[in-house]
Design a protein around this motif. Structure first.
Motif, short mmCIF file in Angstrom:
data_model
loop_
_atom_site.label_atom_id
_atom_site.label_comp_id
_atom_site.label_asym_id
_atom_site.label_seq_id
_atom_site.Cartn_x
_atom_site.Cartn_y
_atom_site.Cartn_z
N MET A 110 1.03 -1.34 0.02
CA MET A 110 -0.14 -0.02 0.10
C MET A 110 0.84 1.14 -0.22
O MET A 110 0.46 2.28 -0.75
CB MET A 110 -0.98 0.01 1.40
N ALA A 111 1.99 1.21 0.72
CA ALA A 111 2.97 2.49 0.69
C ALA A 111 3.45 2.91 -0.61
O ALA A 111 3.70 4.10 -0.78
CB ALA A 111 3.92 2.03 1.78
N GLU B 267 12.85 3.67 -3.70
CA GLU B 267 12.25 2.45 -3.11
C GLU B 267 13.00 1.28 -2.98
O GLU B 267 13.86 1.04 -3.44
CB GLU B 267 11.03 2.43 -4.59
N ASP B 268 12.51 0.48 -1.89
CA ASP B 268 13.18 -0.58 -1.41
C ASP B 268 14.32 -0.54 -1.05
O ASP B 268 15.30 -1.42 -0.56
CB ASP B 268 13.25 -1.67 -2.68
N SER B 269 14.86 0.92 -0.59
CA SER B 269 16.06 1.24 0.08
C SER B 269 16.00 0.87 1.79
O SER B 269 14.72 0.66 2.08
CB SER B 269 16.32 2.37 -0.10
N LYS C 222 12.91 1.37 6.60
CA LYS C 222 12.76 1.75 7.75
C LYS C 222 11.63 2.61 8.37
O LYS C 222 10.75 2.42 9.31
CB LYS C 222 14.07 2.37 8.64
N LEU C 223 11.08 3.31 7.32
CA LEU C 223 10.09 4.27 7.30
C LEU C 223 8.87 3.44 7.43
O LEU C 223 8.12 3.76 8.12
CB LEU C 223 10.05 5.15 6.13
N ILE C 224 8.84 2.38 6.80
CA ILE C 224 7.63 1.60 6.68
C ILE C 224 7.43 0.72 7.86
O ILE C 224 6.25 0.51 8.53
CB ILE C 224 7.58 0.74 5.43
N ARG C 225 8.50 0.36 8.28
CA ARG C 225 8.36 -0.63 9.57
C ARG C 225 7.99 0.22 10.59
O ARG C 225 7.29 -0.31 11.73
CB ARG C 225 9.84 -1.08 10.07
N GLN C 226 8.72 1.67 10.81
CA GLN C 226 8.10 2.58 11.88
C GLN C 226 6.56 2.78 11.63
O GLN C 226 5.82 2.69 12.81
CB GLN C 226 8.83 3.83 11.94
#
Length: 400
Positions: free
Chosen positions: A253-254, A310-312, A317-321
């Motif tokens: 989704m992100a 993307e995918d970096s 880390k942003l998505i995990r947070q």
């Protein structure tokens, strides 16, 4: 299957006007390149024979150097077989003769993780890094040699993790990562296979409880009177959007953009499995996309900044947070409406499948909707996929 080819890289010239001779490696449509260490003028390259033309004054010597490196790479690819990765290959062809003596567990792991990040395999990189950090923290030193990783150390490490409240599946994840690193070190000739410590270590997993909620539970959450645009309200809306999109992962989704919306459908490739999905965009999801819309944003949802690579590792880390924060608020909302188990970002996927099953839909149809294999994988090759209209009808029934 891994393919290896030698070619002259004419995409960019060096400062002296020459071009690098490279080795192109292709695996599952992914392309990697390794430099041969030789560069020549375009006029000296024999494209038919795939070698330096004999008119070059050092043709024989340079062709021998290229051939030797080609066969070295080819041998490493054959040794890696199904465990091939570009990170491992690069390490195996490292020409440093002292690498076996100087390479410790952390040194080897750091290089492996760094190479994963270079090719945007950030998910595995984070998993490996977490396992390495946990083992070194237990060991009480900044590093350790591969010879020090023996049965006693691993057994004590497992006991330590268990005593600190980790569940069996979390312990297994750490051990699988450490074992994978150790196996790669064996392939790279860093440690002898005779030292392998995992033969007597049991790396078992436990079946996890299904994380699904009922349609009534979702209705309870929807009826909550939450402060407009609060973190709690946004967290619930993200959960509902995932549910309305057949349990789409929060990572996928992100990354959604306007280009993913085609003829009233969300067309995308799932990052975890690389499977293509086509999901009907029903009004429930359309409303939420409009509410999340930010003018000038590259993405449909305000999770990643426009300049995110993307995918970096940074994007990961942003998505995990974001997921961590969302789960914190979903847990509070679950308690507020009295759910027996907390809703999480992954619950939407389980819930979509469970609700569909309770509505009487077949396992085959549900598996098709979620992109899973059902039954025998070989048999499934010969089965027709369900018509899109059938999937859309079930989808509408589940979320209505």
């Amino acid at each position: 299957m891994v393919n290896l080819k030698t070619l002259l890289d004419t995409r960019r010239a060096k400062s002296d006007g020459s071009f690098n001779i490279i080795f192109r490696i292709t695996q599952n449509r992914k392309v990697y390149t390794l430099n041969s260490g030789v560069s020549i003028s375009l006029t000296y390259w024999n494209d038919k024979r795939i070698e330096i033309d004999k008119s070059h004054p050092n043709a024989n010597l340079l062709n021998l150097k290229i051939t030797q490196k080609y066969f070295k790479i080819q041998k490493a690819i054959l040794q890696l077989d199904d465990e091939f990765s570009i990170e491992q290959l690069r390490f195996m062809i490292d020409d440093n003769p002292k690498k076996q003596l100087n390479t410790t567990f952390k040194t080897f792991s750091d290089k492996l993780i760094s190479q994963m990040i270079e090719v945007n395999r950030t998910g595995n990189a984070i998993i490996y890094q977490t396992a390495v950090n946990r083992l070194l923290s237990f060991y009480g030193r900044d590093d350790l040699g591969f010879q020090e990783i023996d049965y006693s150390l691993l057994d004590d490490f497992a006991h330590h993790l268990s005593m600190n409240g980790l569940k069996q599946n979390s312990i297994s994840n750490y051990f699988r990562s450490i074992r994978a690193i150790y196996n790669k070190a064996i392939k790279a000739k860093i440690i002898e296979r005779s030292n392998y410590p995992f033969a007597e270590i049991s790396i078992r997993t436990e079946k996890t409880a299904k994380r699904a909620v009922s349609k009534d539970d979702i209705t309870k959450l929807i009826r909550l009177n939450l402060e407009t645009n609060s973190t709690a309200e946004r967290s619930l809306k993200y959960f509902l959007l995932s549910f309305y999109l057949r349990g789409m992962s929060f990572t996928d989704m992100a990354y959604l953009k306007q280009s993913n919306i085609i003829d009233g459908r969300v067309e995308y490739k799932r990052r975890k499995t690389h499977k293509n999905y086509s999901i009907k965009l029903f009004p429930e999801a359309q409303v939420l996309f409009k509410q999340f819309n930010v003018d000038g944003s590259k993405y449909l949802l305000p999770i990643l900044p426009n300049d995110a690579l993307e995918d970096s590792l940074g994007a990961k880390k942003l998505i995990r947070q974001f997921i961590k924060t969302t789960n914190k608020y979903l847990k509070r909302l679950s308690e507020q409406v009295g759910l027996s188990s907390p809703v999480t970002t992954y619950t939407s996927r389980h819930s979509f499948g469970t609700i569909a099953k309770r509505l009487g839909y077949s396992n085959e149809l549900i598996a098709e909707a979620l992109g899973h294999e059902f039954g025998n994988k070989i048999t499934n090759i010969y089965l027709d996929t369900f018509d899109t209209d059938v999937l859309d009808a079930m989808h509408k029934h589940v979320i209505s």
